[in-house]
Design a protein around this motif. Structure first.
Motif, PDB file in Angstrom:
ATOM      1  N   ALA A  85      34.921  34.329  42.460  1.00 52.85           N
ATOM      2  CA  ALA A  85      35.703  33.376  42.478  1.00 52.85           C
ATOM      3  C   ALA A  85      37.134  33.926  43.074  1.00 52.85           C
ATOM      4  N   GLY A  86      37.634  33.293  44.252  1.00 50.67           N
ATOM      5  CA  GLY A  86      38.871  33.818  44.802  1.00 50.67           C
ATOM      6  C   GLY A  86      39.762  32.522  45.115  1.00 50.67           C
ATOM      7  N   LEU A  87      40.948  33.110  45.077  1.00 49.40           N
ATOM      8  CA  LEU A  87      42.165  32.032  45.512  1.00 49.40           C
ATOM      9  C   LEU A  87      42.895  32.913  46.641  1.00 49.40           C
ATOM     10  N   GLY A  88      43.113  32.041  47.797  1.00 51.16           N
ATOM     11  CA  GLY A  88      43.705  32.830  48.819  1.00 51.16           C
ATOM     12  C   GLY A  88      44.718  31.927  49.382  1.00 51.16           C
ATOM     13  N   ALA A 132      36.788  47.225  37.437  1.00 49.71           N
ATOM     14  CA  ALA A 132      37.052  46.999  36.089  1.00 49.71           C
ATOM     15  C   ALA A 132      35.901  47.393  35.272  1.00 49.71           C
ATOM     16  N   SER A 133      34.764  47.268  35.685  1.00 47.17           N
ATOM     17  CA  SER A 133      33.649  47.729  34.761  1.00 47.17           C
ATOM     18  C   SER A 133      32.463  47.991  35.684  1.00 47.17           C
ATOM     19  N   ALA A 134      31.217  48.461  35.204  1.00 49.58           N
ATOM     20  CA  ALA A 134      30.109  48.387  36.033  1.00 49.58           C
ATOM     21  C   ALA A 134      29.517  47.301  36.788  1.00 49.58           C
ATOM     22  N   ARG A 135      30.096  46.116  36.069  1.00 42.62           N
ATOM     23  CA  ARG A 135      29.522  44.790  36.527  1.00 42.62           C
ATOM     24  C   ARG A 135      30.689  44.050  37.046  1.00 42.62           C
ATOM     25  N   SER A 136      31.829  44.415  37.117  1.00 47.13           N
ATOM     26  CA  SER A 136      33.171  43.582  37.581  1.00 47.13           C
ATOM     27  C   SER A 136      33.905  44.198  38.389  1.00 47.13           C
ATOM     28  N   ASP A 137      34.391  43.677  39.535  1.00 43.29           N
ATOM     29  CA  ASP A 137      35.402  43.994  40.376  1.00 43.29           C
ATOM     30  C   ASP A 137      36.569  43.060  40.408  1.00 43.29           C
ATOM     31  N   LEU A 138      37.662  43.540  40.703  1.00 39.74           N
ATOM     32  CA  LEU A 138      38.942  42.502  41.063  1.00 39.74           C
ATOM     33  C   LEU A 138      39.473  43.156  42.094  1.00 39.74           C
ATOM     34  N   ILE A 139      39.448  42.197  43.240  1.00 43.44           N
ATOM     35  CA  ILE A 139      39.846  42.579  44.449  1.00 43.44           C
ATOM     36  C   ILE A 139      40.915  41.685  44.684  1.00 43.44           C
ATOM     37  N   GLY A 140      42.339  42.347  45.567  1.00 46.61           N
ATOM     38  CA  GLY A 140      43.459  41.537  45.842  1.00 46.61           C
ATOM     39  C   GLY A 140      44.020  42.222  47.232  1.00 46.61           C
ATOM     40  N   LEU A 170      37.803  37.753  41.839  1.00 47.64           N
ATOM     41  CA  LEU A 170      36.820  38.280  40.821  1.00 47.64           C
ATOM     42  C   LEU A 170      35.415  38.340  41.153  1.00 47.64           C
ATOM     43  N   GLU A 171      34.761  39.410  41.095  1.00 45.64           N
ATOM     44  CA  GLU A 171      33.162  39.310  41.577  1.00 45.64           C
ATOM     45  C   GLU A 171      32.606  40.166  40.314  1.00 45.64           C
ATOM     46  N   HIS A 172      31.509  39.455  39.952  1.00 46.82           N
ATOM     47  CA  HIS A 172      30.876  40.016  38.810  1.00 46.82           C
ATOM     48  C   HIS A 172      29.241  39.958  38.579  1.00 46.82           C
TER      49      HIS A 172
END
Length: 688
Positions: free
Chosen positions: A451-454, A399-407, A438-440
């Motif tokens: 933080a992740g919900l599985g 999403a940005s240089a500092r944030s990733d969203l993984i699903g 979300l990884e930031h």
């Protein structure tokens, strides 16, 4: 050369130094570690390390022995080797164990041959752990986590040879030999791996002999073709065998035969969008014999025992194939007895990778069939066959240089055929799973958090369907009544890496509906029932490290787990106690030394006579502290020499997760098996 009794002409000397949370220390502070105490972390969520780097305590005899050195892991102990790994209080198929992408479930109905018992850690290049249900790429139902032991293809820029070898000697007649040799060029390679490990019975801190000897060997070969830098074709084959005797069981393992075959294909840098593809198929076969005479004498201490359905008895082994016998019959364990069982597992997976500007998609399918048999007088008899077919996709958005969203999401169709009883029966179900994380990374500080919900559903495994005496009502079969397990879990974590200090924390909160629980009859420990309850688990692992001076560093780790049976408002059984590790490390030039203090609290939250197919809660446990130390010398760039002592002060102690000792060896009822007393070891390691 007789494979089971080889010695290596090339010997290495590697010292298991014990750096306390090397995971928490910045890589720039050290050269390649001579040894570690816990696993280095690539993130608080995913652990990645090399099993070839030795650890303290004395180098591991199998996969479970290696995993127990990592924060959050424990082991159900029953003697010297082949314990069963537990992560965050979760056991069995909640923690998927993979080797080179394939699965090797054992054959024993009471998991005498847990999947990790067929793993020699030093013969693998990488170990990866993904905590919780935070990936969908590696099979269904991995609610506790996914562990992968992998071998990477050797790299050759020109024709040549490379590899490593080691020799270990330790107290209690322990000898380990390992060799990993590759020859090849830019066009391909031939890799040969062999290991042999053996040990005698050890003595605990009081000097009492604990039946625990083992003798194992493994041999593997890989032939790879690399027509260009982006293509790999590899075929593999392996074989192994061994034996082990157990203080905590009424039978020993006199055969752990393994046969493995594999084929894999990888292609990378295909195009700008469709970037990579990989595919593999594997065949794993386990042929296991257990008896009470090869490694022990049946003895006068054995008592007549009920003959009925004896699957899942802690301290006794599951007696598969006896389901139709009268429970009122007695079996005299003082007479010679033996059982032979096997399990054949065939599977495969295919995965493609697509890349766009800010998106990466991994998608594919996997499938597996696993057949279990037991040998009777008339020959082999099939009792169970498991099938699974799954589709999966995992998407990463930068999403940005500092944030990733993984699903990710996956859907499996699982079914099992039951060949016991009067006719064949089957169970079929669909298993959904998914997660979002979300990884930031902060801009102004070297800090990362996630933080992740599985959510995942787990189909009951062989030991939960076929080993118990009955279902929850005490009459119906577990096969007909036990439900799938549903886990919803929140995982959070953070990591800091500064110039001198570093730290990390990984925490979780899980809700498990229809948790599969074993309940043992308090008047007859060979009668077990399995039921579904609702449960909650929570806890954390954490580590800190600090570089005191150029030569001195210190680090510490802590692991805490709590489990609650919401249905009965009682603790969940088989939960490891609070554990901490403190390490002080020194390094100067080619020399290094470490001291490790392991502190384990007593466990007073127990669920009496409840547990799993291997162990049950039979008593509260006591706190203990154990100190170990080592020293290492890099003799040359390719030669390491190390020596150390575990349990320096010769403490007498036992782990909470423990199988009660067997009466044949003089243990009274509900007596835990003690751990080794003072143990000296030395190791030499050579790389070429």
């Amino acid at each position: 050369m007789k494979t089971g009794h080889f010695r290596f002409s090339c010997i290495t000397l590697a010292l298991t130094s014990l750096q306390g949370q090397a995971a928490a220390m910045p890589a720039a502070h050290f050269d390649e570690p001579v040894m570690t105490v816990t696993a280095p972390l690539s993130s608080p969520l995913e652990v990645s390390s090399s099993p070839k780097t030795p650890r303290q305590p004395v180098p591991a005899s199998d996969g479970s022995d290696y995993l127990k050195t990592m924060p959050g892991f424990a082991q159900i102990r029953n003697g010297g080797t082949n314990g069963d790994p537990v992560f965050r209080g979760m056991f069995g198929s909640r923690l998927r164990i993979l080797t080179n992408g394939g699965e090797m479930p054992g054959a024993c109905p009471a998991r005498m041959d847990a999947p990790t018992s067929y793993i020699s850690p030093e013969s693998f290049d990488t170990l990866s752990l993904i905590k919780g249900p935070q990936t969908v790429l590696w099979g269904p139902g991995n609610s506790a986590g996914t562990v992968r032991f992998d071998r990477e293809p050797p790299q050759f820029s020109q024709p040549g040879m490379q590899g490593d070898a080691s020799l270990l000697h330790a107290s209690h007649h322990r000898w380990d030999e390992n060799a990993d040799l590759s020859v090849g060029s830019a066009d391909g390679y031939l890799r040969v791996i062999g290991n042999h490990s053996r040990a005698g019975d050890y003595r605990d801190g009081s000097g009492a002999v604990v039946p625990s000897r083992w003798n194992k060997w493994n041999a593997d070969v890989a032939l790879g073709l690399t027509p260009d830098a982006d293509t790999l074709w590899e075929v593999t084959a392996g074989r192994g065998n061994g034996d082990a005797r157990y203080a905590g069981r009424s039978m020993d393992g006199s055969q752990f035969k393994r046969d493995s075959l594999g084929l894999r294909y990888k292609q990378s840098d295909i195009g700008e969008v469709f970037n990579a593809v990989e595919a593999q198929i594997y065949y794993n076969y386990a042929n296991h014999i257990m008896d009470n005479y090869s490694l022990r004498s049946p003895g006068s201490g054995a008592m007549p025992m009920p003959m009925g359905e004896m699957g899942g008895m802690p301290g006794m082994d599951g007696m598969d194939g006896m389901d139709g016998m009268d429970a009122g019959m007695d079996m005299d364990m003082s007479q010679p007895m033996a059982m032979q069982l096997d399990r054949r597992t065939v599977g495969g997976r295919a995965q493609g990778t697509w890349q766009w500007h800010a998106l990466t998609l991994k998608s594919g399918m996997d499938a597996q069939t696993s057949t279990h048999r037991n040998r009777e007088q008339a020959g082999w008899k099939k009792d169970a066959r498991f099938h699974d077919v799954g589709l999966f996709s995992e998407l990463t958005w930068h999403a940005s240089a500092r944030s990733d969203l993984i699903g990710g999401a996956r859907l499996d169709r699982a079914w099992v055929d039951n060949f016991t009883g009067d006719g064949e029966r089957a169970r079929v179900t669909a298993l959904p799973a998914g997660f979002l994380r979300l990884e930031h990374r902060l801009a102004s500080q070297p800090v990362m958090f996630y933080a992740g919900l599985g959510y995942t559903e787990r189909f009951p495994d062989y030991w939960e369907l076929f080993s118990p005496t009955s279902g929850a009502d005490g009459h119906s079969s577990a096969f007909d009544t036990v439900k799938t397990e549903k886990t919803t879990q929140l995982d959070i974590g953070a990591q800091y890496r500064g110039k001198r200090a570093s730290g990390w924390i990984s925490a979780w909160l899980g809700r498990i509906d229809d948790f599969i629980l074993f309940d043992y009859d308090p008047h007859n420990r060979y009668i077990s029932r399995v039921s579904n309850v609702d449960a909650t688990t929570l806890g954390a692992e954490a580590g800190v490290g600090y570089q005191l001076t150029d030569n001195w560093s210190t680090d510490a780790s802590l692991a805490f787990t709590r489990g609650e049976n919401r249905s009965s408002h009682r603790p969940l059984p088989q939960i490891p106690p609070l554990e901490g590790r403190l390490a002080l490390n020194w390094q100067s030039g080619d020399w290094s030394s470490s001291g490790l203090l392991r502190l384990v609290n007593g466990q007073h939250r127990i669920a009496l006579n409840e547990g799993n197919v291997v162990g049950k809660d039979f008593a509260e446990s006591h706190a203990f502290a154990v100190f170990s130390a080592n020293v290492a010398w890099r003799v040359a760039p390719s030669v390491k020499l190390s020596s150390g002592v575990d349990n320096l002060f010769n403490r007498t102690y036992s782990e909470h997760l423990n199988m009660a000792g067997n009466s044949v060896f003089g243990y009274s009822a509900n007596t835990p098996v003690n751990e080794p007393g003072r143990t000296w070891w030395a190791k030499v390691n050579v790389t070429f």
